[in-house]
Design a protein around this motif. Structure first.
Motif, PDB file in Angstrom:
ATOM      1  N   THR A   1      -3.079   3.628  19.517  1.00 24.53           N
ATOM      2  CA  THR A   1      -3.656   4.371  18.392  1.00 24.53           C
ATOM      3  C   THR A   1      -4.889   5.180  18.779  1.00 24.53           C
ATOM      4  OG1 THR A   1      -2.819   2.698  16.863  1.00 24.53           O
ATOM      5  CG2 THR A   1      -4.554   4.160  16.059  1.00 24.53           C
TER       6      THR A   1
ATOM      7  N   ALA B   1      -1.084  12.131   8.189  1.00 24.86           N
ATOM      8  CA  ALA B   1      -0.092  11.528   7.300  1.00 24.86           C
ATOM      9  C   ALA B   1       1.225  11.273   8.023  1.00 24.86           C
ATOM     10  CB  ALA B   1       0.133  12.438   6.093  1.00 24.86           C
TER      11      ALA B   1
ATOM     12  N   GLY C   1       0.874   8.303   9.942  1.00 21.73           N
ATOM     13  CA  GLY C   1       0.901   7.147   9.054  1.00 21.73           C
ATOM     14  C   GLY C   1       2.304   6.614   8.858  1.00 21.73           C
TER      15      GLY C   1
ATOM     16  N   TRP D   1       3.287   4.765  12.062  1.00 24.34           N
ATOM     17  CA  TRP D   1       2.551   3.505  12.127  1.00 24.34           C
ATOM     18  C   TRP D   1       3.115   2.495  11.142  1.00 24.34           C
ATOM     19  CZ3 TRP D   1      -0.455   0.516   8.872  1.00 24.34           C
ATOM     20  CH2 TRP D   1      -1.220  -0.472   9.493  1.00 24.34           C
ATOM     21  N   LEU D   2       3.457   2.956   9.935  1.00 25.19           N
ATOM     22  CA  LEU D   2       4.037   2.069   8.934  1.00 25.19           C
ATOM     23  C   LEU D   2       5.336   1.448   9.432  1.00 25.19           C
ATOM     24  CD1 LEU D   2       3.678   3.752   5.408  1.00 25.19           C
ATOM     25  CD2 LEU D   2       3.228   1.375   5.975  1.00 25.19           C
TER      26      LEU D   2
ATOM     27  N   ALA E   1       1.140   8.915   2.086  1.00 25.29           N
ATOM     28  CA  ALA E   1       0.915   8.297   3.393  1.00 25.29           C
ATOM     29  C   ALA E   1      -0.544   8.396   3.804  1.00 25.29           C
ATOM     30  CB  ALA E   1       1.806   8.957   4.451  1.00 25.29           C
TER      31      ALA E   1
ATOM     32  N   LEU F   1      -2.802   5.119   4.548  1.00 28.62           N
ATOM     33  CA  LEU F   1      -3.417   4.975   5.858  1.00 28.62           C
ATOM     34  C   LEU F   1      -4.941   4.813   5.727  1.00 28.62           C
ATOM     35  CD1 LEU F   1      -2.551   5.005   8.867  1.00 28.62           C
ATOM     36  CD2 LEU F   1      -3.120   7.424   8.900  1.00 28.62           C
TER      37      LEU F   1
ATOM     38  N   ILE G   1      -5.677   1.275   4.457  1.00 24.05           N
ATOM     39  CA  ILE G   1      -5.503   0.295   5.543  1.00 24.05           C
ATOM     40  C   ILE G   1      -6.710   0.326   6.475  1.00 24.05           C
ATOM     41  CG2 ILE G   1      -4.186  -0.176   7.649  1.00 24.05           C
ATOM     42  CD1 ILE G   1      -2.747  -1.184   5.237  1.00 24.05           C
ATOM     43  N   ALA G   2      -7.169   1.529   6.819  1.00 26.29           N
ATOM     44  CA  ALA G   2      -8.323   1.663   7.713  1.00 26.29           C
ATOM     45  C   ALA G   2      -9.577   1.069   7.081  1.00 26.29           C
ATOM     46  CB  ALA G   2      -8.540   3.131   8.053  1.00 26.29           C
TER      47      ALA G   2
END
Length: 259
Positions: A81, A117, A120, A123-124, A247, A251, A254-255
């Motif tokens: 990441t 996005a 994101g 990553w999801l 997204a 994201l 989550i961050a």
């Protein structure tokens, strides 16, 4: 407006939606490189449309920027990441220096949004349970479908006529209700109770905000659609603006909550 003209775009929209859902279903089920590759094509295509809106009639410039975004995105999808973030910034930097940066203030935020996005989604799919991705997509689709039919059937007061003249308060609020229903449906799967219902409505709002942001951009650039490659929907940006908004917010949350 006659009934037939009101629903004139329904057939092409449904046909295109079926094709896109089939491709999305295959990509999500497969995961891995296939999923990354399909998201890469979408991101590269949206970046191309963005560049074409800012530099109309300069097809090679738009193609160059879209290609750079696709290459950078696919490479980032394979990297850790921290390193991926740096790679994702490269095509945005190219946007910033085009025509000596005269349009950087306008175009760069959209470039950042698209790349972040899109990442994101990757990553999801790769870092979280795939059910989270299915939930996010279901919220956005439910918001869009409920908003479309409520807006057509109920009509009424416009939500923001100067920016998005077709959107109504009925359609907007119907999208929130539909998102809440999706949240209820996924509570057992994702085990987050009422908080997931609230989050679903917030994601629905972010999806609508993405749609409005893209509508504002098109009005500013004087175009009706971002392109014409999807029958009944316009361009990739027209179709995925809501997904990008959803997204991006997810994201961001989550961050924030993992700090």
């Amino acid at each position: 407006m006659t009934t037939s003209s009101r629903w004139a775009d329904l057939g092409p929209r449904v046909a295109s939606a079926i094709v896109m859902l089939a491709i999305a279903g295959l990509a999500i089920w497969s995961g891995g490189l296939l999923f990354n590759a399909i998201i890469t094509m979408v991101v590269g295509g949206i970046f191309w449309e963005l560049a074409a809106m800012f530099w109309p009639g300069q097809g090679m410039r738009a193609l160059k920027l879209g290609g750079a975004a696709a290459v950078a995105f696919f490479a980032a999808s394979l990297l850790p990441t921290a390193l991926a973030v740096l790679v994702l910034l490269a095509p945005v930097a190219l946007l910033a220096i085009e025509d000596k940066g005269r349009r950087a203030r306008e175009v760069v935020p959209f470039g950042l949004w698209i790349m972040a996005a899109g990442f994101g989604f990757v990553w999801l799919r790769n870092a979280l349970n795939v059910d989270w991705l299915l939930w996010l997509i279901a919220v956005v689709v439910a918001t869009d479908v409920a908003g479309y039919f409520a807006g057509k059937i109920i009509g009424g007061r416009k939500f923001w006529p100067r920016i998005s003249p077709k959107k109504t308060w009925a359609g907007t609020s119907a999208g929130w209700i539909a998102a809440a229903v999706v949240g209820v449906f996924f509570t057992a799967t994702l085990d987050h109770g009422f908080a997931l219902v609230v989050l679903s409505v917030l994601i629905s709002m972010a999806s609508q905000a993405g749609d409005i942001a893209e509508s504002a951009l098109k009005r500013r650039r004087g175009v009706k659609d971002s392109s014409a490659i999807i029958p009944g929907h316009g361009g990739l940006f027209d179709r995925f603006d809501g997904m990008l908004g959803a997204a991006a917010l997810f994201l961001l949350l989550i961050a924030l909550f993992s700090m």
